[in-house]
Design a protein around this motif. Structure first.
Motif, mmCIF file in Angstrom:
data_model
loop_
_atom_site.group_PDB
_atom_site.id
_atom_site.type_symbol
_atom_site.label_atom_id
_atom_site.label_comp_id
_atom_site.label_asym_id
_atom_site.label_seq_id
_atom_site.Cartn_x
_atom_site.Cartn_y
_atom_site.Cartn_z
ATOM 1 N N THR A 94 0.719 -1.111 -0.022
ATOM 2 C CA THR A 94 0.177 0.051 -0.012
ATOM 3 C C THR A 94 0.880 1.349 0.160
ATOM 4 O O THR A 94 2.117 1.323 0.251
ATOM 5 C CB THR A 94 -0.979 -0.033 1.285
ATOM 6 O OG1 THR A 94 -0.316 0.085 2.242
ATOM 7 C CG2 THR A 94 -1.772 -1.083 1.310
ATOM 8 N N GLU B 209 -4.355 -1.005 -4.051
ATOM 9 C CA GLU B 209 -5.341 -0.305 -3.661
ATOM 10 C C GLU B 209 -6.330 -1.509 -2.784
ATOM 11 O O GLU B 209 -6.830 -2.141 -3.517
ATOM 12 C CB GLU B 209 -6.274 0.291 -4.526
ATOM 13 C CG GLU B 209 -7.724 1.367 -3.847
ATOM 14 C CD GLU B 209 -8.248 1.773 -5.182
ATOM 15 O OE1 GLU B 209 -9.463 2.048 -4.756
ATOM 16 O OE2 GLU B 209 -7.722 2.230 -6.224
ATOM 17 N N LYS C 135 -9.602 -3.693 -3.909
ATOM 18 C CA LYS C 135 -9.374 -3.988 -5.560
ATOM 19 C C LYS C 135 -8.808 -4.873 -5.921
ATOM 20 O O LYS C 135 -7.525 -5.061 -5.551
ATOM 21 C CB LYS C 135 -8.745 -2.562 -6.198
ATOM 22 C CG LYS C 135 -8.871 -2.691 -7.453
ATOM 23 C CD LYS C 135 -8.305 -1.180 -8.214
ATOM 24 C CE LYS C 135 -8.454 -1.235 -9.580
ATOM 25 N NZ LYS C 135 -7.954 -0.048 -10.352
#
Length: 242
Positions: free
Chosen positions: A83, A101, A104
């Motif tokens: 991340t 993300e 996702k």
């Protein structure tokens, strides 16, 4: 799907012959090989075979999961998925990083991957990973709870691999109205019962389990699971076909 555990130890001073290296997992599906987490005290074999993996996934930036927090490493050339918060946590960066993300889905060859945010640290945001192939697993080595509803994260999961920092000692803390720390293995077992996960593998062990007699540990896990969940305690070098 094949699961291998090069390390199973949390960020503690204590160690044993079964738990020497920081926790990580190798997931193999068909021709795809993914390593999750690469801590400061990793198995030396990982350094020698790192280029053979298709990708490295990072749960968060604590040094027992992400060696770049405390050291520079230019030998890792494979894609490192993490991340934005993890990347920016320290000045050292992997050479070939890919920002993910949470929530996702993406794919690494034969394996689909979704990262979900978890409650663990106030300063160092963490995720767990849901990986899908012929089987579906969730890897959550440091967790108090999921931020996304567990009915979504755990839906259809065959095997949960989760936090063994504590068997039954409360390690959840609160500051400024926010909780952080580690959930108990006993609580993780109850999650499996509630959401229909038949198989649980514990890893990322803390002092209580690392220093516990194995017979006592097996008895406790059997007592908590009530024969409704198949619970195994991983160790360095543990391998499982699912």
């Amino acid at each position: 799907m094949i699961l291998r555990f090069p390390g199973t130890r949390g960020e503690i001073e204590e160690s044993s012959e079964l738990h020497r290296y920081h926790s990580s997992i190798i997931v193999e599906e068909a021709d795809t090989r993914i390593l999750i987490d690469y801590g400061q005290k990793h198995d030396p074999d990982l350094h020698r075979e790192i280029s053979n993996f298709d990708a490295l996934l990072i749960t968060h930036a604590h040094p027992d999961h992400y060696m770049w927090t405390v050291e520079e490493n230019k030998a890792v050339e494979i894609p490192v998925y993490l991340t934005r918060e993890t990347l920016e946590y320290s000045r050292n960066k992997p050479l070939n990083y890919r920002i993910i993300e949470p929530g996702k889905k993406f794919s690494i060859k034969d394996i689909s991957v979704v990262a979900y945010r978890v409650i663990h640290s106030l300063r160092c945001p963490a995720v767990c990973f849901r990986l899908g192939g012929k089987k579906t697993i969730v890897y959550a080595p440091d967790i108090v709870d999921t931020e996304t509803d567990k009915s979504i994260v755990f839906k259809g999961v065959d095997t949960l691999i989760a936090d063994g920092s504590s068997l039954n000692i409360n390690m959840v803390r609160r500051r400024d109205g926010k909780i952080f720390g580690h959930t108990r293995a006993r609580t993780v077992i109850n999650w499996c019962k509630k959401y229909g996960i038949e198989n649980l593998i514990l890893t990322h062990f803390g002092k209580q389990i690392v220093t516990m007699d194995l017979t006592e540990l097996e008895q406790k896990l059997g007592q908590y699971s009530e024969n409704r969940v198949r619970v195994e305690a991983a160790f360095d070098g543990f391998k499982k076909n699912i």
